[in-house]
Design an enzyme around this catalytic site. Structure first.
Site, PDB file in Angstrom:
ATOM      1  N   SER A  87      12.448 -28.104   3.044  1.00  0.00           N
ATOM      2  CA  SER A  87      13.956 -27.971   3.408  1.00  0.00           C
ATOM      3  C   SER A  87      14.656 -26.807   2.683  1.00  0.00           C
ATOM      4  O   SER A  87      14.193 -26.132   1.806  1.00  0.00           O
ATOM      5  CB  SER A  87      14.621 -29.259   2.687  1.00  0.00           C
ATOM      6  OG  SER A  87      14.779 -29.128   1.706  1.00  0.00           O
ATOM      7  N   SER A  89      17.329 -26.817   0.562  1.00  0.00           N
ATOM      8  CA  SER A  89      17.968 -27.442  -0.527  1.00  0.00           C
ATOM      9  C   SER A  89      17.799 -26.167  -1.939  1.00  0.00           C
ATOM     10  O   SER A  89      18.696 -26.198  -2.743  1.00  0.00           O
ATOM     11  CB  SER A  89      17.590 -28.644  -1.128  1.00  0.00           C
ATOM     12  OG  SER A  89      16.306 -28.601  -1.504  1.00  0.00           O
ATOM     13  N   LYS A 144      13.509 -28.680  -7.526  1.00  0.00           N
ATOM     14  CA  LYS A 144      14.865 -28.567  -7.697  1.00  0.00           C
ATOM     15  C   LYS A 144      14.881 -27.828  -9.065  1.00  0.00           C
ATOM     16  O   LYS A 144      14.022 -27.212  -9.715  1.00  0.00           O
ATOM     17  CB  LYS A 144      15.867 -29.678  -8.020  1.00  0.00           C
ATOM     18  CG  LYS A 144      15.608 -30.777  -6.941  1.00  0.00           C
ATOM     19  CD  LYS A 144      16.488 -30.357  -5.491  1.00  0.00           C
ATOM     20  CE  LYS A 144      16.157 -31.330  -4.616  1.00  0.00           C
ATOM     21  NZ  LYS A 144      16.877 -30.969  -3.250  1.00  0.00           N
ATOM     22  N   SER A 228      22.108 -30.204  -0.870  1.00  0.00           N
ATOM     23  CA  SER A 228      21.034 -30.444  -1.676  1.00  0.00           C
ATOM     24  C   SER A 228      21.109 -31.796  -2.266  1.00  0.00           C
ATOM     25  O   SER A 228      21.968 -32.357  -2.806  1.00  0.00           O
ATOM     26  CB  SER A 228      20.975 -29.638  -3.026  1.00  0.00           C
ATOM     27  OG  SER A 228      19.883 -30.133  -3.766  1.00  0.00           O
TER      28      SER A 228
END
Length: 267
Positions: A87, A89, A144, A228
């Protein structure tokens, strides 16, 4: 599907077969050969000898694959593991289709499948890009940036991140490209990590009042701040969910030919 579990099972099964052959079946084959040789004065011809010593196909496969599977298990579990970014994010740091390498011993050695830490090495630092098992669905890996350490007070309002009451410094690098003029590219100083983030001034984005990170937990955010799914929505990441620290992009592949032009260290 838990690939780690399948890999462990493959190593155990092939290893057990290999061990049974080494301590029992191989002796039986040699005993049959010795018996055949004792029953004749002319000796056993080569085809008969090969037939008597021939390994059963499970043993042949186990002998071939066990060392390879064992090396893969050790490297993947304790040294480095590859992941693909699914993704956006973590844009602009990581793009969809990036293949990354994750250091599995940066935060301590963990057993595969059960994930228990057997050796402490270091703890995550603010600004690290970390892979972890999603708390709401541990079979899914997320990536992350570490924003909050245990004991930190975190707040996010009007697109500004605050840590322990202090705003995190950021500067504008450039306006968004023509394909996404609503995006602002900014540089953020988070701990020792000087990295880029995206903000969309036209989108309200998430707002979050001050929360305190519990002991043994971490607060995670994506660099693409308005796109996100991170700790602002689902909370903290427990220490036992840590997989490792992402340190490099080694390939990019988005459906066409793989590209190695974006090989780089992750900041």
């Amino acid at each position: 599907m838990d690939f780690s579990l399948l890999l462990v099972l493959a190593v155990v099964i092939s290893g057990v077969i290999y061990l049974i052959d080494a301590v029992w079946l191989r002796r039986k084959r040699r005993a049959r050969l010795a018996k055949a040789e004792a029953a004749t004065t002319d000796g056993v011809d080569a085809p008969t000898r090969d037939k008597l010593l021939k390994e059963p196909w499970p043993v042949d496969y186990a002998r071939s694959f066990f060392p390879v599977l064992l090396v893969v298990l050790v490297v993947r579990s304790f040294i480095v593991e590859p992941f693909q970014i699914p993704s956006g994010s973590m844009r602009p740091t990581l793009e969809v289709g990036d293949f990354i390498l994750v250091n599995k011993f940066a935060y301590g050695l963990r057993l595969p499948v059960v994930h228990d830490r057997i050796l402490e090495v270091d703890d995550p630092e603010r600004g690290d890009v970390m892979v972890f098992r999603f708390p709401d669905e541990p079979s899914v890996n997320f990536i992350k940036r570490v924003v909050g350490l245990p004991g930190d007070r975190i707040r996010y309002e009007d697109k500004q991140l605050y840590i322990n009451g202090e705003p995190v410094a950021k500067t504008l690098l450039e306006e968004g490209p023509e394909t996404a003029p609503q995006e602002l590219l900014l540089q953020e100083q988070l701990g020792s990590a000087n990295h880029a983030i995206y903000n969309n001034p036209r989108a309200p984005g998430p707002q979050m009042g001050e929360v305190e990170v519990p002991e043994g937990h971490y607060f995670m955010m994506g660099d693409n701040r308005d796109h996100s799914n991170d700790s602002r929505y689902w909370g903290f990441v427990p220490e036992e969910n840590i997989v490792g620290r992402a340190f490099a992009v080694w390939m990019h592949w988005d459906g066409g030919l793989p590209s190695f032009n974006s090989v780089r260290r992750i900041k």
